[in-house]
Design a protein around this motif. Structure first.
Motif: not given
Length: 742
Positions: A176-183, A664-679
């Motif tokens: 399971p993935i608990n992930f919320e993208q940057t608004a 400067e900026t941070t990557i998550s400030q704009v858009k978070k990197i998604s978790p690795r997706i396992s299936v």
């Protein structure tokens, strides 16, 4: 000799008479139990063996085969037993005959792995045999051990129930993935309409074809008749057993393929863009073309003539699959449909006169239909069929773009490159038919060489499968009985999956056919349409003809040099730094080379320095293609707290200009990197090995406007781009491309 065979027949038949012993009654019951099991298995193998004939008739035919086989196999087993005397001939022939029936059923339909099938044989035989044997003993009241037989019956039932339960439940998600993208700012807040809802046009539906279809009324009673086309040189593999059965089923050969289509059209005057949708490979008897009605109705209501093309007759069936040799026909037939629309549009006496704009066309395909997209595009520009020059082409339609839904990319023997065309592909993570995003490989083979505005995009939908993009195909990416083992529990609903398709394919049609650029941000970041989409993890890939790549890693194997002449790459205090071809879960190549950077210190960094600074104008943003890498490749001391893979992979991006000023900026400030997706595709672990690794690198695009960087207005130009890994103490980052976007 005759007496010998009569004796064998007597031996393999169940005991007869009124005064049978408890042991004889048990084996008589076991005989009928295993006979019932054998007939059930062969009936099921026939029921699921699609031929176009009623499943009841096919199943009954298979049952008769099973009945005859049950007798023959036991007879053969009794002959074998002549040399083996440790078991009674009746018992030996019964067991071996039942095993042989299972082997026959496996060849007919049960394509299960041997380790699963063999254990299923043992459980089924024990359950049916013990249950029926003990039940007959109790019914005849011949037992001195009633409790033993009662317990045996309950044990047999429990054994069967537990084994069935393992495949009857839908399955679960072990990752399971608990992930919320940057608004992100919503498009709807700017007054942009949801492209996944119906538009203002009333629509009409009709079909066209040659009017002689013997299988479907909709292509027999057509509104507009079409001529057949000769595909004998396009698909010469239509021969032998495949040709014989197909002609019997469809009533035609490859010399007279029908031009059949389902049409949804705006019910008003005017000329409209034309969209063709084509299905992929599926059992030809289970017609696929009705499954895109949801797209047809949507797109027609928004001002597009939409056609779902019938190519069921070249799909797989029991008599054989063309194994990709039909791919030229899949693409060619689409162009023949466009040719038909061109004829109607040019005929001032036809009701469809000037109805379709043949200079504003979009093609869309699913599965093998998706791979047919680049084939059709390539053939559209050719003068001759590349496999047989005696076939001349004269198409040259105004195809503006193609969309590939969960496409294949290896059925056609040619790998085709696309130039100066719009391309979009969508893929589900729980697609067990095409278990990797093969559409991204075509994405990598799509390039832009002129100044016209075109774009390519990809969308990876976590928990979506292959079949639910077609409402007919459904939730299981494989027919029964193999499909019973598919892990469907984690998957999203078909309604949610098709809603995502409607939003993205509707936006794509608006962007390339109606020239509505307002929808382009949707292909860069799904968060801008959060109020239009179901709650799902969506990964976007995007690049347009106005983008400029600085670093792609495809030009050489030197870690320290970039794509742009004179650019230098360096890394500090990293544990992993390498460039390698990116691979899918099964080890196949994704079609791109990437850098892999791993660190265990927040003092680590990775930087690109340009020989000549590049002005920020006319660009508006930094564009990156990134993914998480394998955290297990990092080495830690036993007591290090940061050895666990972080929930969020964040880092600072620093820009430096030719005067040394930074922003400067941070990557998550704009858009978070998604978790690795396992299936986990299959419920049983033993069946997942054929797919490869449980996860694969899934790239996504990050567009960072200059305004998201601190003090960016002070930057004169850009001399250096630096990733400073000071936000997450350890991590592995895959970098596929660094560049600018206008």
């Amino acid at each position: 000799m005759l007496s010998f065979f009569k004796r064998l027949v007597g031996v393999i038949n169940p005991p007869k008479g009124k005064e049978l012993t408890e042991n004889q009654l048990f084996w008589k019951g076991a005989f009928y139990g295993l006979l019932a099991l054998s007939l059930l298995v062969t009936f099921m193998s026939g029921w699921f063996f699609r031929t176009g004939i009623s499943p009841i008739l096919v199943g009954t035919g298979a049952l008769l085969i099973g009945l005859i086989g049950f007798w023959i196999f036991r007879f053969i087993a009794s002959l074998i037993h002549i040399t083996i005397n440790s078991l009674p001939t009746f018992v030996f022939s019964l067991v071996l005959g039942t095993i042989a029936i299972f082997s026959l059923a496996k060849e007919m339909r049960f394509g299960w792995p041997s380790v699963i099938y063999d254990s299923s044989i043992a459980i089924a035989m024990l359950s049916f045999g013990l249950f029926a044997g003990s039940l007959l003993v109790l019914v005849k009241k011949k037992s001195s051990m009633k409790l033993f037989h009662v317990v045996t019956i309950f044990g047999a039932v429990a054994m069967a129930v537990l084994s069935i339960q393992s495949i009857s439940n839908p399955g679960d998600d072990p990752y399971p993935i608990n992930f919320e993208q940057t608004a992100a700012p919503l498009l709807s807040a700017s007054g942009i309409e949801n492209p996944g809802i119906k538009g203002d046009y009333n629509i009409e539906f009709f079909t066209y074809g040659n009017g002689t279809d013997i299988r479907r009324d909709e292509y027999k009673d057509v509104k507009y008749k079409t001529e057949t086309v000769n595909a004998s040189k396009i698909i010469p593999e239509w021969k032998g057993k495949k040709a014989k059965w197909r002609k019997r089923f469809w009533g035609f050969t490859n010399e007279n393929f029908p031009i059949n289509g389902r049409v949804w059209m705006p019910k008003t005057e005017g000329t409209f863009p034309l969209i063709l949708i084509v299905h992929g490979n599926h059992g030809m008897e289970h017609f696929s073309d009705p499954g895109y009605e949801y797209l047809g109705e949507l797109l027609a209501s928004r001002g597009f003539i939409t056609v779902s093309v019938d190519e069921n007759f070249i799909n797989g069936t029991w008599s054989g699959d063309f194994r990709g040799k039909e791919m030229p026909a899949r693409g060619w037939l689409l162009l023949k449909h466009l040719e038909q629309w061109k004829n109607w549009s040019a005929d001032n006496g036809h009701p469809l006169f000037q109805k379709a704009d043949l200079n504003n066309v979009m093609l869309m395909g699913h599965s093998r239909g998706g791979e047919a997209m680049p084939i059709a595009l390539s053939y559209n520009e050719l003068s001759h069929f590349p496999d047989d020059a005696s076939v001349k082409f004269e198409f040259n339609f105004g195809i503006k773009g193609v969309a590939a839904i969960a496409p294949t990319d290896a059925r056609y023997f040619r790998r085709l490159n696309l130039k100066d065309i719009n391309y979009f592909s969508i893929q589900g993570s729980y697609d067990s038919d095409e278990a990797s995003f093969f559409g991204l490989r075509q994405y990598q083979r799509t390039s832009f060489t002129d100044t016209a505005m075109n774009f390519k995009a990809g969308l990876y939908v976590h928990l979506a499968n292959h079949g639910q993009f077609n409402s007919i195909w459904g939730r299981r990416d494989g027919g029964p009985p193999y499909g019973w083992f598919l892990n469907t529990g984690p998957m999203m609903t078909g309604e949610d999956q098709r809603q995502i398709a409607k939003v993205y394919l509707g936006a794509y049609a608006e962007a390339i056919l109606h020239k509505n650029d307002a929808y382009l941000p949707l292909f860069q970041n799904a968060a801008v349409a959060k109020d239009w989409l179901p709650d799902a993890l969506l990964l976007n890939n995007y690049k347009d003809s106005k983008s400029e790549a600085l670093i792609t890693f495809d030009e050489d194997i030197d870690l320290t040099t970039g794509t742009v002449k004179g650019s230098q790459i360096s890394a500090k205090k990293v544990q992993v730094w390498k460039e390698e071809p990116l691979k899918f879960r099964d080890g196949d190549l994704q079609g791109t080379t990437s850098a892999v950077i791993g660190w265990t210190s927040n003092e680590a960094s990775y930087s690109v320095e340009l020989d000549s600074a590049i002005g920020t104008a006319p660009f508006s943003a930094l564009r990156l293609s990134l993914a998480r890498g394998d955290h297990s490749t990092l080495k830690f001391d036993a007591d290090e707290e940061n050895s666990k893979e972080p929930e969020e992979l964040n880092f600072t991006i620093r820009l430096t200009d030719s005067e040394g000023k930074t922003s400067e900026t941070t990557i998550s400030q704009v858009k978070k990197i998604s978790p690795r997706i396992s299936v986990k595709y299959m419920k049983l672990d033993e069946m997942n090995g054929r797919f490869g690794n449980k996860w694969e690198a899934t790239l996504e695009t990050f567009v960072l406007p200059w305004g998201t960087f601190s003090y960016s207005e002070n930057l004169k130009d850009i001399q250096k781009i630096e990733f400073v890994f000071n936000k997450t103490e350890s991590g592995v980052l895959i970098v596929d491309e660094i560049g600018f976007q206008q």
